[in-house]
Design an enzyme around this catalytic site. Structure first.
Site, mmCIF file in Angstrom:
data_model
loop_
_atom_site.group_PDB
_atom_site.id
_atom_site.type_symbol
_atom_site.label_atom_id
_atom_site.label_comp_id
_atom_site.label_asym_id
_atom_site.label_seq_id
_atom_site.Cartn_x
_atom_site.Cartn_y
_atom_site.Cartn_z
ATOM 1 N N GLY A 221 41.039 50.374 35.349
ATOM 2 C CA GLY A 221 40.397 49.775 36.491
ATOM 3 C C GLY A 221 38.603 49.853 36.221
ATOM 4 O O GLY A 221 38.223 49.624 35.292
ATOM 5 N N ASP A 247 38.308 40.720 44.718
ATOM 6 C CA ASP A 247 39.919 40.559 44.815
ATOM 7 C C ASP A 247 40.207 41.139 43.210
ATOM 8 O O ASP A 247 39.776 40.171 42.243
ATOM 9 C CB ASP A 247 40.233 39.017 45.172
ATOM 10 C CG ASP A 247 41.507 38.760 45.000
ATOM 11 O OD1 ASP A 247 42.283 39.583 44.707
ATOM 12 O OD2 ASP A 247 42.068 37.754 45.261
ATOM 13 N N GLY A 252 43.856 42.246 35.522
ATOM 14 C CA GLY A 252 44.674 42.485 34.196
ATOM 15 C C GLY A 252 45.174 41.559 33.370
ATOM 16 O O GLY A 252 45.098 41.432 32.146
ATOM 17 N N ASP A 253 45.427 40.437 34.110
ATOM 18 C CA ASP A 253 45.870 39.064 33.360
ATOM 19 C C ASP A 253 44.685 38.335 32.642
ATOM 20 O O ASP A 253 44.771 37.934 31.600
ATOM 21 C CB ASP A 253 46.606 37.952 34.564
ATOM 22 C CG ASP A 253 47.534 38.603 35.010
ATOM 23 O OD1 ASP A 253 48.397 39.382 34.375
ATOM 24 O OD2 ASP A 253 47.989 38.045 36.228
ATOM 25 N N ARG A 286 36.008 36.775 42.193
ATOM 26 C CA ARG A 286 36.704 35.488 42.817
ATOM 27 C C ARG A 286 37.987 35.605 43.312
ATOM 28 O O ARG A 286 38.581 36.612 42.785
ATOM 29 C CB ARG A 286 36.705 34.515 41.906
ATOM 30 C CG ARG A 286 35.404 33.937 41.169
ATOM 31 C CD ARG A 286 35.471 32.831 39.895
ATOM 32 N NE ARG A 286 35.906 31.653 40.546
ATOM 33 C CZ ARG A 286 36.338 30.779 39.811
ATOM 34 N NH1 ARG A 286 35.922 30.666 38.601
ATOM 35 N NH2 ARG A 286 36.714 29.551 40.506
HETATM 36 O O1 RIB Z 1 48.880 39.638 38.172
HETATM 37 C C1 RIB Z 1 48.797 39.206 39.010
HETATM 38 C C2 RIB Z 1 50.061 38.058 39.493
HETATM 39 O O2 RIB Z 1 51.105 39.163 39.758
HETATM 40 C C3 RIB Z 1 49.981 37.079 40.669
HETATM 41 O O3 RIB Z 1 49.400 35.969 40.234
HETATM 42 C C4 RIB Z 1 51.679 37.175 40.829
HETATM 43 O O4 RIB Z 1 52.109 35.975 40.937
HETATM 44 C C5 RIB Z 1 52.167 38.213 40.307
HETATM 45 O O5 RIB Z 1 52.812 37.669 39.343
#
Ligand code: RIB
Length: 316
Positions: A221, A247, A252-253, A286
């Site tokens: 984080g 937000d 992490g993605d 965002r």
């Molecule tokens: O990492 C965030 C995601 O976790 C969201 O988009 C939700 O769909 C869950 O999979």
């Protein structure tokens, strides 16, 4: 920059998001501020992140035979992500119920639906796609057997396997095998604790490194990231980028997708971590998940952290 190829084997969801002043306690009701619906799912988010960060991307996954699935497929097309191996399933498109409070903290419940039917058979059918990858990127939102099969194909083809264990699968021999096949493991702080039983990231990072096939890169984080290259050397900290947080969903993605794109392009790992941290920070500025992923240009334009030698490479 060389354009590497990232293949994501993972989930696609529609996110149903409510914003509220603060998250409710268990058993409590709070009034929300607004409702919205966005494309999400850790697989889709990471595919979009890798694509916007500069990689060629293909996705292996499942959506429902419904309007939500159609909308996710339209996004893949608009982003230029190969969806030859995205299959339609009568179970319906995966859903995530997301609460985001004003501070940016969130809570998520995912109902996998079509994602839950992604199995080794579909992964075998996508073998040709997987073998073209420089990096194969996996998460924990589809059945473990599918991720494990993807990792086996990827390693036999000489691809780099990046595993983001989110959510953390239940302990089992398949998880141990997947960790062992992973060239990189990217947990966040709570996932690292769940995998190792310790809340101390350096200790947990070293413990997880002993079970993984390559370095552990933990995101912490606002404290940045911690890289454990091998269990004998000291973990290397990387500072976070400072941004105004709106937000944190998908941060992490963004990190995992941008890191994979950077590795696929042949970038040295330390510089790839700096690039990924910038992407993760920008995703926090965002609302939304897949649509909040930053472009390569925006990532490169974010000012480097003040401390020198932190891996935010000028060459990116
Ligand atoms: O990492 C965030 C995601 O976790 C969201 O988009 C939700 O769909 C869950 O999979």
């Amino acid at each position: 920059m060389a354009r590497g190829c990232v293949v994501v084997v993972g989930s696609l969801n529609m996110d149903l998001v409510v914003r509220c002043g603060r998250l409710p306690q268990v058993g409590e009701t709070v009034l929300g501020l607004e409702y919205s619906q966005h494309p999400g799912g850790k697989g889709l988010n990471q595919a979009v992140a890798a694509r916007r960060a500069g990689a060629e991307v293909a996705m292996v996954g499942r959506v429902g035979e419904d309007a939500l699935g159609g909308s996710l497929r339209s996004l893949l097309a608009a982003e230029g992500i190969d969806q030859t191996d995205v299959v339609q399933d009568p179970a319906g498109t995966g859903i995530a119920l997301i609460e985001v409070e004003t501070s940016g903290r969130n809570r998520i419940v995912v109902v996998p639906r079509a994602n839950g039917a992604l199995g080794p058979g579909q992964v075998n059918a996508a073998e040709r796609t997987i073998r073209t990858a420089d990096v194969v990127l996996l998460q924990g939102e589809v059945p473990l057997a599918a991720s494990l099969r993807a990792a086996e194909i990827a390693r036999s083809a000489g691809c780099t396997v990046v595993f983001n264990p989110a959510p953390v699968p239940a302990p089992c021999a398949s998880l141990d095998r997947l960790l062992a096949l992973s060239c990189w493991v990217l947990p966040n702080e709570s996932e690292l604790a769940a995998l190792t039983g310790t809340a101390d990231p350096p200790v947990g990072g070293v413990a997880l490194r002993k079970r993984s096939g390559g370095p552990v890169l933990a995101t912490l984080g606002e404290r940045g990231a911690l890289l454990v290259t091998d269990s004998a050397s000291l973990p290397r900290p990387f500072p976070a980028r400072r941004v105004e947080v709106i937000d944190t969903v998908g941060a992490g993605d963004a990190f995992a997708g941008a890191f994979s794109a950077s590795l696929a392009a042949g970038t040295e790992p330390g510089a790839a971590v700096g690039f990924a941290l910038a992407a993760g920070a920008l995703a926090c500025t965002r609302s939304g998940a897949a649509l909040a992923m930053p472009t390569r240009a925006a990532i490169l334009a974010l000012p480097a952290p003040v401390r020198p030698g932190d891996g935010a490479g000028d060459s990116l």
